[in-house]
Design a protein around this motif. Structure first.
Motif, PDB file in Angstrom:
ATOM      1  N   PHE A  46     -18.392 -20.567  22.636  1.00  0.00           N
ATOM      2  CA  PHE A  46     -18.585 -21.619  23.628  1.00  0.00           C
ATOM      3  C   PHE A  46     -19.185 -22.885  23.027  1.00  0.00           C
ATOM      4  CE2 PHE A  46     -19.291 -18.074  26.955  1.00  0.00           C
ATOM      5  CZ  PHE A  46     -17.936 -17.939  27.148  1.00  0.00           C
ATOM      6  N   GLY A  47     -19.550 -22.838  21.761  1.00  0.00           N
ATOM      7  CA  GLY A  47     -20.164 -23.999  21.120  1.00  0.00           C
ATOM      8  C   GLY A  47     -21.553 -24.303  21.655  1.00  0.00           C
ATOM      9  N   THR A  48     -22.272 -23.273  22.112  1.00  0.00           N
ATOM     10  CA  THR A  48     -23.583 -23.513  22.707  1.00  0.00           C
ATOM     11  C   THR A  48     -24.708 -23.027  21.805  1.00  0.00           C
ATOM     12  OG1 THR A  48     -23.490 -21.425  23.951  1.00  0.00           O
ATOM     13  CG2 THR A  48     -22.738 -23.425  25.076  1.00  0.00           C
ATOM     14  N   ARG A  49     -25.825 -23.745  21.913  1.00  0.00           N
ATOM     15  CA  ARG A  49     -27.083 -23.400  21.252  1.00  0.00           C
ATOM     16  C   ARG A  49     -28.192 -23.702  22.256  1.00  0.00           C
ATOM     17  NH1 ARG A  49     -27.553 -23.686  15.527  1.00  0.00           N
ATOM     18  NH2 ARG A  49     -29.540 -24.723  15.818  1.00  0.00           N
ATOM     19  N   ALA A  50     -29.018 -22.711  22.505  1.00  0.00           N
ATOM     20  CA  ALA A  50     -30.141 -22.897  23.428  1.00  0.00           C
ATOM     21  C   ALA A  50     -31.418 -22.537  22.693  1.00  0.00           C
ATOM     22  CB  ALA A  50     -29.973 -22.022  24.657  1.00  0.00           C
ATOM     23  N   ARG A  51     -32.374 -23.472  22.677  1.00  0.00           N
ATOM     24  CA  ARG A  51     -33.644 -23.230  21.985  1.00  0.00           C
ATOM     25  C   ARG A  51     -34.781 -23.270  23.005  1.00  0.00           C
ATOM     26  NH1 ARG A  51     -35.221 -22.860  16.970  1.00  0.00           N
ATOM     27  NH2 ARG A  51     -33.409 -23.844  16.053  1.00  0.00           N
ATOM     28  N   GLY A  52     -35.670 -22.303  22.900  1.00  0.00           N
ATOM     29  CA  GLY A  52     -36.824 -22.233  23.792  1.00  0.00           C
ATOM     30  C   GLY A  52     -36.500 -21.464  25.060  1.00  0.00           C
ATOM     31  N   LEU A  53     -37.532 -21.024  25.740  1.00  0.00           N
ATOM     32  CA  LEU A  53     -37.336 -20.178  26.922  1.00  0.00           C
ATOM     33  C   LEU A  53     -36.678 -20.922  28.079  1.00  0.00           C
ATOM     34  CD1 LEU A  53     -40.608 -18.064  26.869  1.00  0.00           C
ATOM     35  CD2 LEU A  53     -38.332 -17.451  26.022  1.00  0.00           C
ATOM     36  N   ALA A  54     -37.066 -22.170  28.318  1.00  0.00           N
ATOM     37  CA  ALA A  54     -36.490 -22.917  29.444  1.00  0.00           C
ATOM     38  C   ALA A  54     -34.988 -23.130  29.245  1.00  0.00           C
ATOM     39  CB  ALA A  54     -37.205 -24.252  29.631  1.00  0.00           C
ATOM     40  N   GLU A  55     -34.595 -23.494  28.044  1.00  0.00           N
ATOM     41  CA  GLU A  55     -33.172 -23.713  27.767  1.00  0.00           C
ATOM     42  C   GLU A  55     -32.393 -22.402  27.831  1.00  0.00           C
ATOM     43  OE1 GLU A  55     -30.799 -26.035  24.422  1.00  0.00           O
ATOM     44  OE2 GLU A  55     -32.887 -26.686  24.548  1.00  0.00           O
ATOM     45  N   ASN A  56     -32.999 -21.313  27.339  1.00  0.00           N
ATOM     46  CA  ASN A  56     -32.350 -20.009  27.419  1.00  0.00           C
ATOM     47  C   ASN A  56     -32.191 -19.570  28.864  1.00  0.00           C
ATOM     48  OD1 ASN A  56     -31.731 -18.189  24.858  1.00  0.00           O
ATOM     49  ND2 ASN A  56     -33.288 -19.715  24.320  1.00  0.00           N
ATOM     50  N   GLU A  57     -33.187 -19.822  29.684  1.00  0.00           N
ATOM     51  CA  GLU A  57     -33.096 -19.487  31.097  1.00  0.00           C
ATOM     52  C   GLU A  57     -31.937 -20.243  31.750  1.00  0.00           C
ATOM     53  OE1 GLU A  57     -35.972 -19.198  35.030  1.00  0.00           O
ATOM     54  OE2 GLU A  57     -36.597 -20.479  33.360  1.00  0.00           O
ATOM     55  N   ARG A  58     -31.814 -21.517  31.443  1.00  0.00           N
ATOM     56  CA  ARG A  58     -30.738 -22.342  32.008  1.00  0.00           C
ATOM     57  C   ARG A  58     -29.363 -21.862  31.552  1.00  0.00           C
ATOM     58  NH1 ARG A  58     -27.697 -26.180  30.257  1.00  0.00           N
ATOM     59  NH2 ARG A  58     -28.813 -26.454  28.300  1.00  0.00           N
ATOM     60  N   ILE A  59     -29.231 -21.585  30.265  1.00  0.00           N
ATOM     61  CA  ILE A  59     -27.918 -21.205  29.736  1.00  0.00           C
ATOM     62  C   ILE A  59     -27.513 -19.814  30.211  1.00  0.00           C
ATOM     63  CG2 ILE A  59     -28.426 -20.157  27.476  1.00  0.00           C
ATOM     64  CD1 ILE A  59     -26.192 -22.901  27.169  1.00  0.00           C
TER      65      ILE A  59
END
Length: 147
Positions: free
Chosen positions: A35-48
């Protein structure tokens, strides 16, 4: 290490974002190359994760095997999921896809600090009855045509 990965797999299979976040390090990096995604940190991981479960509300993963090198864990298994909605700019057929997955994990402070979730986007699209090219254009724009 495998126990943490298994807890994460169970939480994600229940679409239980709070339980998933409990095993993640505050600096967690989640990469999903398909998907070309990178999520860093808990808030971004929660969103993704919330966005992923909206697109694949019946997501379920089984971990069939694993190997570790002391600091890195590699798991393999099967993901089952039905593509829904219009996130990818296509109309899926509503069938549940079954895909082999490979996941690498790194750890810090007894938490998962890095996950790289790898699967074949073309196979997901084929089983979902949608054009891989159309999905890639939606995810990557015109850059997907240059490859």
């Amino acid at each position: 290490m495998f126990e943490l990965a298994e807890k994460l797999a169970i939480a994600k299979s229940r679409q239980d974002v709070p339980a998933a976040l409990q095993v993640l390090h505050p600096d967690m990096l989640l990469e999903t190359p398909a998907f070309g995604t990178r999520a860093r940190g808990l808030a971004e991981n929660e969103r993704i994760l919330a966005r992923f479960f909206k697109s694949f509300p019946d997501y379920h993963v089984t971990l069939d095997g694993h190997a570790d090198s002391g600091g890195t864990l590699v798991c393999w298994g099967t993901a089952r999921m039905t593509m829904t909605g219009d996130r990818f700019g296509v109309v899926p057929n509503g069938r549940r896809a079954e895909l082999p997955v490979f996941i690498t994990f790194a750890f810090r402070d007894d938490k998962i600090a890095h996950e790289r979730f790898v699967f074949d986007l073309s196979e997901l699209c084929a089983q979902s009855g949608v054009s891989t090219d159309a999905v890639r254009r939606r995810l990557f724009g015109d850059a997907s045509q240059a490859a």
